[in-house]
Design a protein around this motif. Structure first.
Motif, PDB file in Angstrom:
ATOM      1  N   ARG A 125      42.379  44.572  45.781  1.00  0.00           N
ATOM      2  CA  ARG A 125      42.685  44.519  44.356  1.00  0.00           C
ATOM      3  C   ARG A 125      41.463  44.334  43.462  1.00  0.00           C
ATOM      4  O   ARG A 125      41.558  44.456  42.264  1.00  0.00           O
ATOM      5  CB  ARG A 125      43.700  43.403  44.077  1.00  0.00           C
ATOM      6  N   ILE A 166      43.381  47.966  39.519  1.00  0.00           N
ATOM      7  CA  ILE A 166      44.484  47.292  38.816  1.00  0.00           C
ATOM      8  C   ILE A 166      43.993  46.942  37.415  1.00  0.00           C
ATOM      9  O   ILE A 166      42.795  46.873  37.159  1.00  0.00           O
ATOM     10  CB  ILE A 166      44.939  46.003  39.526  1.00  0.00           C
ATOM     11  N   SER A 167      44.943  46.738  36.542  1.00  0.00           N
ATOM     12  CA  SER A 167      44.538  46.560  35.156  1.00  0.00           C
ATOM     13  C   SER A 167      44.024  45.156  34.864  1.00  0.00           C
ATOM     14  O   SER A 167      43.164  44.975  34.040  1.00  0.00           O
ATOM     15  CB  SER A 167      45.718  46.921  34.267  1.00  0.00           C
ATOM     16  N   GLY A 168      44.532  44.153  35.527  1.00  0.00           N
ATOM     17  CA  GLY A 168      44.112  42.793  35.181  1.00  0.00           C
ATOM     18  C   GLY A 168      44.909  42.224  34.036  1.00  0.00           C
ATOM     19  O   GLY A 168      44.917  41.023  33.795  1.00  0.00           O
ATOM     20  N   ARG A 169      45.561  43.105  33.296  1.00  0.00           N
ATOM     21  CA  ARG A 169      46.398  42.603  32.197  1.00  0.00           C
ATOM     22  C   ARG A 169      47.763  42.227  32.735  1.00  0.00           C
ATOM     23  O   ARG A 169      48.270  42.816  33.672  1.00  0.00           O
ATOM     24  CB  ARG A 169      46.575  43.682  31.148  1.00  0.00           C
ATOM     25  N   HIS A 170      48.340  41.227  32.109  1.00  0.00           N
ATOM     26  CA  HIS A 170      49.698  40.835  32.482  1.00  0.00           C
ATOM     27  C   HIS A 170      50.494  40.629  31.218  1.00  0.00           C
ATOM     28  O   HIS A 170      49.956  40.170  30.218  1.00  0.00           O
ATOM     29  CB  HIS A 170      49.682  39.515  33.262  1.00  0.00           C
ATOM     30  N   LEU A 173      50.250  37.064  29.986  1.00  0.00           N
ATOM     31  CA  LEU A 173      49.005  36.760  29.275  1.00  0.00           C
ATOM     32  C   LEU A 173      49.066  37.268  27.841  1.00  0.00           C
ATOM     33  O   LEU A 173      48.646  36.589  26.903  1.00  0.00           O
ATOM     34  CB  LEU A 173      47.817  37.436  29.969  1.00  0.00           C
TER      35      LEU A 173
ATOM     36  N   THR B 220      43.604  37.117  40.553  1.00  0.00           N
ATOM     37  CA  THR B 220      42.637  38.129  40.986  1.00  0.00           C
ATOM     38  C   THR B 220      41.457  38.105  40.022  1.00  0.00           C
ATOM     39  O   THR B 220      41.608  37.688  38.875  1.00  0.00           O
ATOM     40  CB  THR B 220      43.255  39.533  40.966  1.00  0.00           C
ATOM     41  N   PHE B 222      40.110  40.361  38.212  1.00  0.00           N
ATOM     42  CA  PHE B 222      40.279  41.082  36.945  1.00  0.00           C
ATOM     43  C   PHE B 222      41.246  40.397  35.999  1.00  0.00           C
ATOM     44  O   PHE B 222      41.349  40.756  34.839  1.00  0.00           O
ATOM     45  CB  PHE B 222      40.738  42.523  37.206  1.00  0.00           C
ATOM     46  N   THR B 223      42.006  39.432  36.474  1.00  0.00           N
ATOM     47  CA  THR B 223      42.863  38.642  35.595  1.00  0.00           C
ATOM     48  C   THR B 223      42.186  37.327  35.250  1.00  0.00           C
ATOM     49  O   THR B 223      42.338  36.820  34.139  1.00  0.00           O
ATOM     50  CB  THR B 223      44.216  38.359  36.279  1.00  0.00           C
ATOM     51  N   ARG B 226      40.093  37.124  32.098  1.00  0.00           N
ATOM     52  CA  ARG B 226      40.875  37.155  30.867  1.00  0.00           C
ATOM     53  C   ARG B 226      41.449  35.781  30.558  1.00  0.00           C
ATOM     54  O   ARG B 226      41.480  35.340  29.415  1.00  0.00           O
ATOM     55  CB  ARG B 226      42.000  38.168  30.991  1.00  0.00           C
TER      56      ARG B 226
END
Lengths: 205, 531
Positions: A125, A166-170, A173, B220, B222-223, B226
């Motif tokens: 990931r 993967i975007s990393g955005r959720h 969030l 992860t 990449f999260t 943020r």
């Protein structure tokens, strides 16, 4: 991407000079043959964390006089194709393998065997979006690179595959972000208006 | 007595100006009358401004204002440069190229060029407390916006918007000048600015640690980065609420008094601007400050990534090393101002100019060394020496700025500050955006540019004090402090007596002659210089 696998290995590391500064790629003989099969189908962009690739590697017997007696372990790595290295000096290719940053993601490490090597790997990931190939290094008992093989040609122009990170955005969030921002703005103007009203009251009284 | 000297926002030494060294207190100064009827924790003057600067006190309102002010500025520095140590992760998440990273760095320092100009007006209209709170709380959403970013364009835009918050510098300085007597305001403002700038260093330490903790908690990579951005965002909100809840505009807490001061004739902005831009020294200092503060901001943006890539360090190790660069501000900036004052006591203004040239050139030379160092210890040593040189030069710059002009001091301070940000944008554009050269080469070239662009300080000449290589004019009756500062007013204005504040300042500035001050005969029309 489908391809057959053969593996050829040979060539002992010869230059002592190289061992002083670190092994250089140009000094290694390309005696391993590595093939990668991506699932589910060829040409598709692989999604990090979801899709997987199947790798096979073996020793290439067709070079005469080259033996694999020194090979002890094999490490297979995910490497950047030239297009993903453009304008990104932190992924630069250097001949000196100590300084080389082409292959930054480890796929698997296994003890060496001349044939019947397979491994199925789900793209991690933290792999960024880009174009890649796979390279396998063979190491001797002193843990130095002695041979390698890769899925693409010497100029790294064919058999490349793409990964989408993967975007990393959720959503959670995003929602939290909106809530805190709204709180900041509302409390600021709330304070301001309250004070103005309070000042007006005290002036009227 | 004209209120110009003490009216809010007028007595700006800008940043780190130091008229008197060791001036922590003018409590014993007999020329400033203490108002003994006022009930404050600290001794105050007739306007209820504190005469004393007690760093470790939180006394309301003066010291409390100091701490609220510098911590707000610090928070904005933290959020503006929060992305820098995390770039190795962000560049993989957003698939950034070196050009994108460079452009984002430029964007982060460009926004405040404009916002600082607006901030001055906001302080006049709303008062410094609301101006600070408005800026810091309205820029909190921009920090939270980082969680939405998914492309290079979005990243650049968000960093640009977060950069607006650096205008808290203006509210910080303005607010302090309402609370502290003008004789000690130099030291107070300098300390506040230096400690605020430390935020650029603290963030290099804080963000990687936060990132590491969040990752260990299971996110992860990449999260995790943020989520890490939420912390600077919360700091913005918390500081905004503290400023609103605990702060007050004036020592007496009354905003409307501020507005009543509009009765005092305000100067014409067009004239003030004219005298600022036609003074050639202004532009030399705009360039110079770009090569001290500017390169400091640039280095804040690039240094963590540089150590991560060049020496293959872990993210938080690179962050720790990068943090020492910014944290040195705590002492090196005040040190520069102090050195300026010490040089002035013996050699006057010429000493200040030489001091600035030496510090800034030394910074440039160590920047060249930083780019060329191949081993980690040598690299860190060069970086620390570079930071001391550049930051002390910032302090030394504002040891000179108050003397360029009396009438246009505010505008010149503002232009110089903008020059700093512009210098940062320019150096990032020239040396750290294209892939033509590596970051190491970029640092060396930047060092060469610093040395070359510091040479114009030799051209700064005051007729009454001289310059680096030229002595002052022999004709002391024609070229003296009064004529220099008086030349900013025309005959009509002089007849109205508008220039008296400048004359008073001219008397006090005679100390810039250095040791010769006692041997100079004072012009017939002015009172003897007060020491």
């Amino acid at each position: 991407m489908a391809a057959s696998l053969l593996l050829v290995s040979s060539i002992l590391i010869s230059c002592l000079a190289a061992s002083c500064h670190g092994v250089t790629l140009s000094s290694l003989q390309k005696t391993l043959i590595v093939f990668v099969t991506a699932s589910p189908s060829p040409g598709q962009v692989l999604k990090a964390g979801e899709d997987s690739i199947t790798l096979t590697w073996s020793f290439n017997n067709s070079f005469p006089g080259r033996t694999d007696s020194a090979y002890k372990t094999v490490r297979v790595k995910l490497c950047f194709a030239p297009i993903s290295q453009q304008d990104r000096a932190w992924r630069k290719t250097e001949d000196n393998l100590v300084k080389d940053k082409t292959c930054q993601y480890k796929i698997v490490a296994k003890p060496y065997s001349p044939s019947n090597n397979t491994f199925s790997w789900t793209v991690q990931r933290d792999v960024p979006t880009g174009t890649y190939f796979v390279r396998a290094y063979a190491y001797n008992s002193a843990d130095e690179e002695v041979a390698y093989g890769q899925t693409t040609n010497a100029h790294k122009t064919n058999n490349l595959f793409q990964v989408k990170a993967i975007s990393g955005r959720h959503v959670s969030l995003d929602i939290a972000s909106i809530c805190f921002s709204a709180f900041s703005i509302v409390s600021l103007f709330g304070f301001f208006l309250l004070e103005k009203r309070g000042a007006k009251h005290s002036q009227e009284n | 007595m004209a209120d110009e000297e003490n009216s809010p926002g007028s007595s700006m030494h800008g940043v780190t100006g130091k008229e008197q060294s060791f001036a922590f207190s003018v409590a014993a100064d007999p020329t400033i009358l203490t108002d003994s009827t006022a009930k404050f924790a600290l001794p105050v003057d007739s306007e209820h401004k504190s005469k004393v600067f007690k760093i470790l006190s939180f006394a309301n309102p003066h010291m409390r204002t100091f701490h609220l002010s510098w911590i707000s500025f610090f928070t904005c520095f933290v959020s503006t440069f929060a992305a820098a140590p995390l770039v190795p992760i962000i560049r993989d998440d957003l698939n950034l190229t070196k050009t994108d990273i460079g452009n984002a760095g430029i964007a982060s320092v460009s926004g405040s060029i404009f916002s600082r100009l607006v901030m001055g007006a906001a302080c006049d209209l709303l008062g410094p407390r609301y101006a600070c709170a408005f800026l810091i709380m309205l820029s909190a959403p921009t920090v939270f916006c980082m969680s939405f970013v998914s492309s290079a364009g979005g990243y650049i835009v968000v960093r640009f918007m977060i950069g607006f918050s650096l205008a808290t510098f203006v509210s910080c300085q303005y607010w302090m000048s309402t609370m502290f007597n003008s004789r000690i305001i130099g030291l107070v403002n300098g300390t506040a600015a230096g400690w605020g700038n430390m935020g650029g260093g603290a963030t290099q330490l804080l963000m990687p640690v936060l990132y590491e903790l969040i990752r260990r908690a299971g996110a992860t990579p990449f999260t995790a980065w943020r989520i890490a951005f939420f912390i600077p965002g919360w700091l913005h909100v918390i500081m905004g609420l503290l400023v609103l809840g605990l702060g007050q505009d004036l020592p007496d807490g009354n905003l409307s008094t501020l507005q009543k001061k509009g009765d005092v004739p305000k100067d014409q902005f067009s004239k003030v601007l004219w005298y600022a831009i036609t003074n050639y020294r202004t532009w030399i200092f705009v360039l110079l400050y770009g090569m001290s503060l500017g390169v400091e901001l640039t280095t804040d943006n690039v240094i963590a990534e540089y150590f991560f890539d060049r020496f293959d360090l872990k993210l938080h190790t690179a962050g720790t090393i990068a943090a020492t660069f910014g944290m040195a501000n705590m002492v090196s900036r005040p040190f520069g101002g102090l050195m300026s004052d010490i040089a002035a006591r013996r050699f006057g203004m010429r000493g200040r100019l030489w001091n600035l040239w030496i510090l800034q050139t030394a910074g440039g030379i160590f920047c060249i060394c930083l780019g060329r160092a191949n081993t980690l210890p040598l690299s860190i040593t060069s970086m620390i020496l570079f930071s001391i040189g550049a930051q002390a030069a910032c302090g030394a710059t504002f040891g000179i700025i108050p003397f360029l002009s009396r009438r246009s001091l505010g505008v010149i301070s503002g232009l110089t500050g903008a020059g700093g940000n512009f210098g940062s944008g320019l150096t990032q554009l020239l040396f750290f955006t294209s892939s033509k050269y590596s970051t190491a080469t970029g640092l060396s070239l930047m060092g060469i540019m610093i040395v070359a662009c510091t040479i114009p300080v030799t051209l700064v000449h005051f007729p009454q004090w001289g310059s680096m290589f030229l002595p002052p004019s022999k004709d002391a009756s024609k070229f003296n402090e009064e004529s220099y500062y008086g030349s900013e007013w025309n005959e009509e204005e002089k007849e109205k007596g508008l220039h008296h504040g400048s004359l008073k300042f001219a008397e006090n500035s005679r100390s810039e002659r250095g040791r010769r001050v006692l041997s100079v005969s004072t012009p017939p029309n002015s009172t003897p210089p007060c020491v």
